[in-house]
Scaffold this active site. Sequence first.
Site, PDB file in Angstrom:
ATOM      1  N   ALA A  74       0.811  -1.216   0.000  1.00 45.42           N
ATOM      2  CA  ALA A  74       0.000   0.000   0.000  1.00 45.42           C
ATOM      3  C   ALA A  74       0.850   1.275   0.000  1.00 45.42           C
ATOM      4  O   ALA A  74       0.404   2.310  -0.489  1.00 45.42           O
ATOM      5  CB  ALA A  74      -0.940  -0.005   1.200  1.00 45.42           C
ATOM      6  N   THR A  75       2.050   1.214   0.554  1.00 49.54           N
ATOM      7  CA  THR A  75       2.913   2.407   0.541  1.00 49.54           C
ATOM      8  C   THR A  75       3.267   2.771  -0.897  1.00 49.54           C
ATOM      9  O   THR A  75       3.150   3.941  -1.303  1.00 49.54           O
ATOM     10  CB  THR A  75       4.206   2.147   1.353  1.00 49.54           C
ATOM     11  OG1 THR A  75       3.844   1.778   2.685  1.00 49.54           O
ATOM     12  CG2 THR A  75       5.101   3.367   1.375  1.00 49.54           C
ATOM     13  N   ASN A 157      -5.992   2.871  10.448  1.00 50.43           N
ATOM     14  CA  ASN A 157      -5.196   1.758  10.962  1.00 50.43           C
ATOM     15  C   ASN A 157      -5.007   1.795  12.476  1.00 50.43           C
ATOM     16  O   ASN A 157      -4.660   0.798  13.083  1.00 50.43           O
ATOM     17  CB  ASN A 157      -3.823   1.739  10.283  1.00 50.43           C
ATOM     18  CG  ASN A 157      -3.150   3.083  10.326  1.00 50.43           C
ATOM     19  OD1 ASN A 157      -3.674   4.056   9.793  1.00 50.43           O
ATOM     20  ND2 ASN A 157      -2.016   3.173  10.977  1.00 50.43           N
ATOM     21  N   GLN A 185      -6.580  -1.037   5.134  1.00 58.52           N
ATOM     22  CA  GLN A 185      -7.186  -1.700   6.295  1.00 58.52           C
ATOM     23  C   GLN A 185      -8.634  -2.129   6.031  1.00 58.52           C
ATOM     24  O   GLN A 185      -9.280  -2.658   6.938  1.00 58.52           O
ATOM     25  CB  GLN A 185      -7.152  -0.759   7.518  1.00 58.52           C
ATOM     26  CG  GLN A 185      -5.771  -0.404   8.006  1.00 58.52           C
ATOM     27  CD  GLN A 185      -5.063  -1.555   8.744  1.00 58.52           C
ATOM     28  OE1 GLN A 185      -5.675  -2.553   9.107  1.00 58.52           O
ATOM     29  NE2 GLN A 185      -3.766  -1.401   8.939  1.00 58.52           N
ATOM     30  N   SER A 205      -3.184  -3.758   0.298  1.00 62.04           N
ATOM     31  CA  SER A 205      -1.961  -4.470   0.656  1.00 62.04           C
ATOM     32  C   SER A 205      -2.269  -5.906   1.056  1.00 62.04           C
ATOM     33  O   SER A 205      -3.191  -6.148   1.845  1.00 62.04           O
ATOM     34  CB  SER A 205      -1.315  -3.725   1.832  1.00 62.04           C
ATOM     35  OG  SER A 205      -0.153  -4.389   2.246  1.00 62.04           O
ATOM     36  N   HIS A 207      -0.608  -8.146   2.950  1.00 60.13           N
ATOM     37  CA  HIS A 207      -0.350  -8.657   4.309  1.00 60.13           C
ATOM     38  C   HIS A 207      -1.344  -8.149   5.336  1.00 60.13           C
ATOM     39  O   HIS A 207      -1.310  -8.567   6.496  1.00 60.13           O
ATOM     40  CB  HIS A 207       1.098  -8.358   4.744  1.00 60.13           C
ATOM     41  CG  HIS A 207       1.393  -6.934   5.094  1.00 60.13           C
ATOM     42  ND1 HIS A 207       1.468  -6.520   6.406  1.00 60.13           N
ATOM     43  CD2 HIS A 207       1.649  -5.842   4.342  1.00 60.13           C
ATOM     44  CE1 HIS A 207       1.771  -5.230   6.428  1.00 60.13           C
ATOM     45  NE2 HIS A 207       1.882  -4.792   5.190  1.00 60.13           N
ATOM     46  N   CYS A 329       6.859   3.650  18.246  1.00 60.34           N
ATOM     47  CA  CYS A 329       7.902   3.140  19.151  1.00 60.34           C
ATOM     48  C   CYS A 329       9.295   3.636  18.787  1.00 60.34           C
ATOM     49  O   CYS A 329      10.065   4.022  19.661  1.00 60.34           O
ATOM     50  CB  CYS A 329       7.913   1.628  19.133  1.00 60.34           C
ATOM     51  SG  CYS A 329       6.276   0.949  19.380  1.00 60.34           S
TER      52      CYS A 329
HETATM   53  C1  LIG Z   1      -3.836   2.495   6.273  1.00 58.99           C
HETATM   54  C2  LIG Z   1      -2.506   1.999   5.802  1.00 58.99           C
HETATM   55  N1  LIG Z   1      -1.979   2.489   4.675  1.00 58.99           N
HETATM   56  C3  LIG Z   1      -0.807   2.059   4.205  1.00 58.99           C
HETATM   57  C4  LIG Z   1      -0.066   1.106   4.874  1.00 58.99           C
HETATM   58  C5  LIG Z   1       1.234   0.638   4.301  1.00 58.99           C
HETATM   59  O1  LIG Z   1       1.072  -0.660   3.802  1.00 58.99           O
HETATM   60  P1  LIG Z   1       2.277  -1.541   3.258  1.00 58.99           P
HETATM   61  O2  LIG Z   1       2.894  -2.176   4.456  1.00 58.99           O
HETATM   62  O3  LIG Z   1       1.634  -2.543   2.370  1.00 58.99           O
HETATM   63  O4  LIG Z   1       3.194  -0.661   2.513  1.00 58.99           O
HETATM   64  C6  LIG Z   1      -0.572   0.578   6.047  1.00 58.99           C
HETATM   65  C7  LIG Z   1       0.217  -0.394   6.827  1.00 58.99           C
HETATM   66  O5  LIG Z   1       0.536  -0.177   7.970  1.00 58.99           O
HETATM   67  C8  LIG Z   1      -1.827   1.031   6.540  1.00 58.99           C
HETATM   68  O6  LIG Z   1      -2.349   0.557   7.672  1.00 58.99           O
END
Ligand SMILES: Cc1ncc(COP(=O)(O)O)c(C=O)c1O
Length: 390
Positions: A74-75, A157, A185, A205, A207, A329
């Site tokens: 997703a990033t 998230n 999410q 995403s 995972h 963290c």
């Molecule tokens: C809302 C949201 N956007 C984007 C991401 C990024 O996803 P990825 O780990 O697939 O790059 C996350 C993951 O933490 C997320 O929760």
Amino acid sequence: MAAMLTYLDHHATTPCDPAVVAAMAPWWSEQFANPSGRLYRPALEAAAAVELARRKLAAAVGGQAEGVIFTSGATEAANLALKGVAEAAADRGERRRGLVCLATEHRAVLDPLAWLARRGWPLTVLPVQPDGLVDLDQLAAAIGPTTLLVSVMAANNEIGVLQPLAAIGALCRQRGALFHCDAAQAVGHIPLAMEQLGIDLLGLSGHKLYGPKGIGALVRRPGLHLAPQQHGGGQEGGLRAGTAPVPLIVGLQAALGLALADREARAERLGALRDQLWQGLEPLGGIRLNGHPSQRLPHNLNLSVEGVDGSRLHQALRRQLAVSSGSACSQGSPSHVLAALGRSRREAASSIRFGLGRCTNAAAIEAAIAAVTTAVTGLRRDPAGPGPAA
Ligand SMILES: Cc1ncc(COP(=O)(O)O)c(C=O)c1O
């Protein structure tokens, strides 16, 4: 996962389903051919598997197969959507350059937008209401004739709140702005149909939905102009160069199939367990729910605990519970999401995010209630213990 650790951090990541691992298995060492532009049979089979996954994924999110661009997650999907739209519009000499988002977006959206803002794209970051939802009047006022794109996530998230996507999509349509939605999410967890909701670009995403890490997708409305952010062999319609990771793409398809098949039953079961968790913790007193009470993911609970030091609380929990705190963290900085809800630094630090998942059962919820109750009552009695070394 350590034997006694109860995993309640499914927003961070989910375990890859064994059936997904099995579906991927042949594509590593047996059917390993490169799917791109080759005429021999194994390559054509690999290409067919990728195209089948593309069609299934598009159907799962209510989009078109030709709009699917496989990414690493997703990033990357958000970076391609946001920078890709901005650059393509600039290349065409568009007068629309304005970008709008919510303060509670994930860093995967906020950071590329900030990157664009540093390069001259005007960015408006809107506050949210105390329950985490967008203020639609404020959003309407922020979308003007020069607004290029609005980015609002489907499900948060941290606090799990679900934004009113149909209303946001309608506003964007009315005013000629594009609607980008980070649905990392949400896909596989709540029903989502991008065309019906007026979403032009949607990111997801693997995972986060019991699939493999390292795969995701950006689904765009076909015909929407994007400038590629990765150049090379011209794969994915020239929008994301690089050899397609066939096993991961097959895994994403398998994970999506499974997630859609048990979505409703899972949501109902996890919603009930989440309510049981809340009912078990509320009697502690001084517990505050973060985010809207009902407009949220059924498997999310986020609460702030009064009268305890956040780092001591999380130190006390870490051997029994895998949960997230309200501080990032690595830097110890408070969560920007909880800050946007008006929580103080201290309240954010003493917050706990619970993310339930497919493997969560009643015993896990009982274990979580017991662990939090012991930690909170102990720290309220003796604020210095058990201390960072515990
Ligand atoms: C809302 C949201 N956007 C984007 C991401 C990024 O996803 P990825 O780990 O697939 O790059 C996350 C993951 O933490 C997320 O929760």
